[in-house]
Design a protein around this motif. Structure first.
Motif, PDB file in Angstrom:
ATOM      1  N   ASP A  54      31.597  31.989 -28.588  1.00  0.00           N
ATOM      2  CA  ASP A  54      31.026  31.300 -27.429  1.00  0.00           C
ATOM      3  C   ASP A  54      30.050  30.204 -27.873  1.00  0.00           C
ATOM      4  OD1 ASP A  54      32.547  32.895 -25.788  1.00  0.00           O
ATOM      5  OD2 ASP A  54      30.901  34.204 -25.146  1.00  0.00           O
ATOM      6  N   THR A  57      32.222  27.270 -28.922  1.00  0.00           N
ATOM      7  CA  THR A  57      32.682  26.531 -27.737  1.00  0.00           C
ATOM      8  C   THR A  57      31.539  25.682 -27.159  1.00  0.00           C
ATOM      9  OG1 THR A  57      34.227  28.311 -27.231  1.00  0.00           O
ATOM     10  CG2 THR A  57      33.744  26.772 -25.443  1.00  0.00           C
ATOM     11  N   SER A  58      30.332  26.262 -27.107  1.00  0.00           N
ATOM     12  CA  SER A  58      29.175  25.528 -26.567  1.00  0.00           C
ATOM     13  C   SER A  58      28.908  24.266 -27.395  1.00  0.00           C
ATOM     14  CB  SER A  58      27.926  26.418 -26.584  1.00  0.00           C
ATOM     15  OG  SER A  58      28.154  27.622 -25.891  1.00  0.00           O
ATOM     16  N   PHE A 142      29.245  32.912 -20.427  1.00  0.00           N
ATOM     17  CA  PHE A 142      28.757  33.326 -21.759  1.00  0.00           C
ATOM     18  C   PHE A 142      27.481  34.157 -21.613  1.00  0.00           C
ATOM     19  CE2 PHE A 142      30.686  29.255 -23.872  1.00  0.00           C
ATOM     20  CZ  PHE A 142      31.951  29.730 -23.618  1.00  0.00           C
ATOM     21  N   TRP A 155      21.678  30.629 -22.540  1.00  0.00           N
ATOM     22  CA  TRP A 155      22.836  30.206 -21.740  1.00  0.00           C
ATOM     23  C   TRP A 155      22.478  30.110 -20.252  1.00  0.00           C
ATOM     24  CZ3 TRP A 155      25.973  33.333 -25.630  1.00  0.00           C
ATOM     25  CH2 TRP A 155      26.711  32.480 -26.474  1.00  0.00           C
TER      26      TRP A 155
END
Ligand SMILES: [Fe+2]
Ligand SMILES: [Fe+2]
Length: 176
Positions: A54, A57-58, A142, A155
């Protein structure tokens, strides 16, 4: 004058009062604290496989958005909007730095290279809206599956910042 430190990005703000949003990462005022309350080890943690993926991806999302906003900022036909999206590019680059710190990865080499814009302010702003909605949704997801409390707070806070950007896109359309 006072010093405030953002508990999300770790940057320091100097001013008479706490800003409504961190000028660097955009986190809301509740994250601005006296510097002595900042824990410099806050980003040190063991990541699960899911959290690592995650964060990857961020980092991709923030890099792509930074480069898109830099391209918008480079347009020559509307100084107000160029300046506004230059500011957004800096906020997204700060998010990228933060996610890289959490993942213990170097910043992407092309982070500050302008990408491609779409050819008109309206189509660029509509693309920005899609990007910000996607970021808001992804970070909410996330945060919901993070097991580490630090990742949950980052997040959640950044998701709220991306939601603010959706509002900014609406405002930007009035300046075309
Ligand atoms: Fe911040
Ligand atoms: Fe962002």
């Amino acid at each position: 004058m006072k010093l405030y430190r953002c508990r999300i990005c770790g940057e320091t703000y100097l001013g008479y009062d706490a800003p409504s949003n961190c000028p660097f990462c955009g986190a809301h005022v509740e994250w601005m604290s006296p510097p002595e309350q900042y824990d410099s080890a806050v980003n040190d943690m063991d990541l699960t496989e899911v959290e690592r993926a995650d964060l990857d991806t961020s980092i991709e999302v923030e890099t792509s958005n930074t480069r898109f906003y830099l391209a918008m900022a480079a347009r020559q036909d509307n100084a107000t909007l160029s300046s506004a999206y230059k500011r957004l590019a800096k906020v997204e680059a700060e998010h990228c730095s933060l996610f890289c710190k959490l993942a213990k990865l170097p910043k992407p080499a092309d982070l500050l290279e302008a990408g491609d814009e779409l050819g008109s302010w309206l189509s660029d702003i509509d693309d920005s809206l899609r990007r910000e909605m996607r970021a808001t949704e992804l970070y909410t997801q996330f945060a919901g599956r993070a097991t580490n409390p630090r990742l949950l707070e980052v997040w959640s806070a950044v998701s709220s910042v991306e939601a603010d950007h959706i509002e900014l896109d609406g405002l930007a359309k009035t300046y075309i």
